[in-house]
Design a protein around this motif. Structure first.
Motif, PDB file in Angstrom:
ATOM      1  N   PRO A  23       0.813  -1.226   0.000  1.00  0.00           N
ATOM      2  CA  PRO A  23       0.000   0.000   0.000  1.00  0.00           C
ATOM      3  C   PRO A  23       0.846   1.275   0.000  1.00  0.00           C
ATOM      4  O   PRO A  23       0.501   2.263  -0.665  1.00  0.00           O
ATOM      5  N   ILE A  24       1.956   1.241   0.698  1.00  0.00           N
ATOM      6  CA  ILE A  24       2.822   2.415   0.758  1.00  0.00           C
ATOM      7  C   ILE A  24       3.470   2.664  -0.598  1.00  0.00           C
ATOM      8  O   ILE A  24       3.479   3.795  -1.102  1.00  0.00           O
ATOM      9  N   THR A  57       1.834  11.606   1.661  1.00  0.00           N
ATOM     10  CA  THR A  57       1.033  10.437   1.315  1.00  0.00           C
ATOM     11  C   THR A  57       1.507   9.201   2.061  1.00  0.00           C
ATOM     12  O   THR A  57       0.688   8.450   2.607  1.00  0.00           O
ATOM     13  N   VAL A  58       2.805   8.989   2.098  1.00  0.00           N
ATOM     14  CA  VAL A  58       3.351   7.836   2.808  1.00  0.00           C
ATOM     15  C   VAL A  58       3.031   7.926   4.298  1.00  0.00           C
ATOM     16  O   VAL A  58       2.619   6.937   4.921  1.00  0.00           O
ATOM     17  N   ILE A  62       0.671   5.206   6.263  1.00  0.00           N
ATOM     18  CA  ILE A  62       1.185   4.508   7.452  1.00  0.00           C
ATOM     19  C   ILE A  62       0.281   4.775   8.650  1.00  0.00           C
ATOM     20  O   ILE A  62      -0.032   3.861   9.420  1.00  0.00           O
ATOM     21  N   PHE A  63      -0.162   6.013   8.810  1.00  0.00           N
ATOM     22  CA  PHE A  63      -1.045   6.364   9.925  1.00  0.00           C
ATOM     23  C   PHE A  63      -2.367   5.605   9.838  1.00  0.00           C
ATOM     24  O   PHE A  63      -2.869   5.100  10.844  1.00  0.00           O
ATOM     25  N   ILE A  64      -2.918   5.513   8.630  1.00  0.00           N
ATOM     26  CA  ILE A  64      -4.205   4.829   8.454  1.00  0.00           C
ATOM     27  C   ILE A  64      -4.052   3.315   8.593  1.00  0.00           C
ATOM     28  O   ILE A  64      -4.876   2.648   9.216  1.00  0.00           O
ATOM     29  N   ALA A  65      -2.996   2.760   7.999  1.00  0.00           N
ATOM     30  CA  ALA A  65      -2.845   1.301   7.935  1.00  0.00           C
ATOM     31  C   ALA A  65      -2.066   0.716   9.107  1.00  0.00           C
ATOM     32  O   ALA A  65      -1.889  -0.503   9.167  1.00  0.00           O
ATOM     33  N   PHE A  66      -1.604   1.528  10.028  1.00  0.00           N
ATOM     34  CA  PHE A  66      -0.764   1.022  11.113  1.00  0.00           C
ATOM     35  C   PHE A  66      -1.432  -0.073  11.952  1.00  0.00           C
ATOM     36  O   PHE A  66      -0.787  -1.086  12.250  1.00  0.00           O
ATOM     37  N   PRO A  67      -2.706   0.076  12.332  1.00  0.00           N
ATOM     38  CA  PRO A  67      -3.316  -1.020  13.113  1.00  0.00           C
ATOM     39  C   PRO A  67      -3.347  -2.345  12.349  1.00  0.00           C
ATOM     40  O   PRO A  67      -3.057  -3.402  12.916  1.00  0.00           O
ATOM     41  N   TRP A  68      -3.679  -2.282  11.051  1.00  0.00           N
ATOM     42  CA  TRP A  68      -3.681  -3.488  10.232  1.00  0.00           C
ATOM     43  C   TRP A  68      -2.278  -4.074  10.113  1.00  0.00           C
ATOM     44  O   TRP A  68      -2.095  -5.288  10.196  1.00  0.00           O
TER      45      TRP A  68
END
Length: 91
Positions: A23-24, A57-58, A62-68
């Motif tokens: 995703p990144i 964007t990165v 990372i902030f959005i996908a960090f829990p996943w």
């Protein structure tokens, strides 16, 4: 620990790494393409203009996908420790 088990663990590690990083990388590539198109249309040839949108964007991804990402890494570590318990019981 057998070769098959080591290969399976390494396969899971490589797959998880690719899954976590994709995703990144995809978002950074898309932002780079969009900024490059805007630069070509407006004839702005500033090379450093691409870095700030990519960086934001990165950081956002990372902030959005960090829990996943953390859940996925914790799952991988649990699988690794289960393999180690199997090996310890065999010896």
């Amino acid at each position: 620990m057998s070769q098959a088990m080591i290969l399976e663990i390494m396969q899971q590690v490589f797959y998880t790494t690719a899954m976590l990083v994709s995703p990144i990388l995809i978002s950074a590539a898309l932002v780079g393409v969009v900024v490059s198109i805007v630069q070509a249309v407006t004839s702005i040839q500033e090379q450093t203009l691409v870095f700030i949108p990519k960086m934001f964007t990165v950081m956002l991804i990372i902030f959005i996908a960090f829990p996943w990402m953390m859940r996925t890494l914790i799952f991988l570590v649990n699988v690794f420790f289960q393999y180690m318990l199997v090996v310890a019981k065999q010896q």
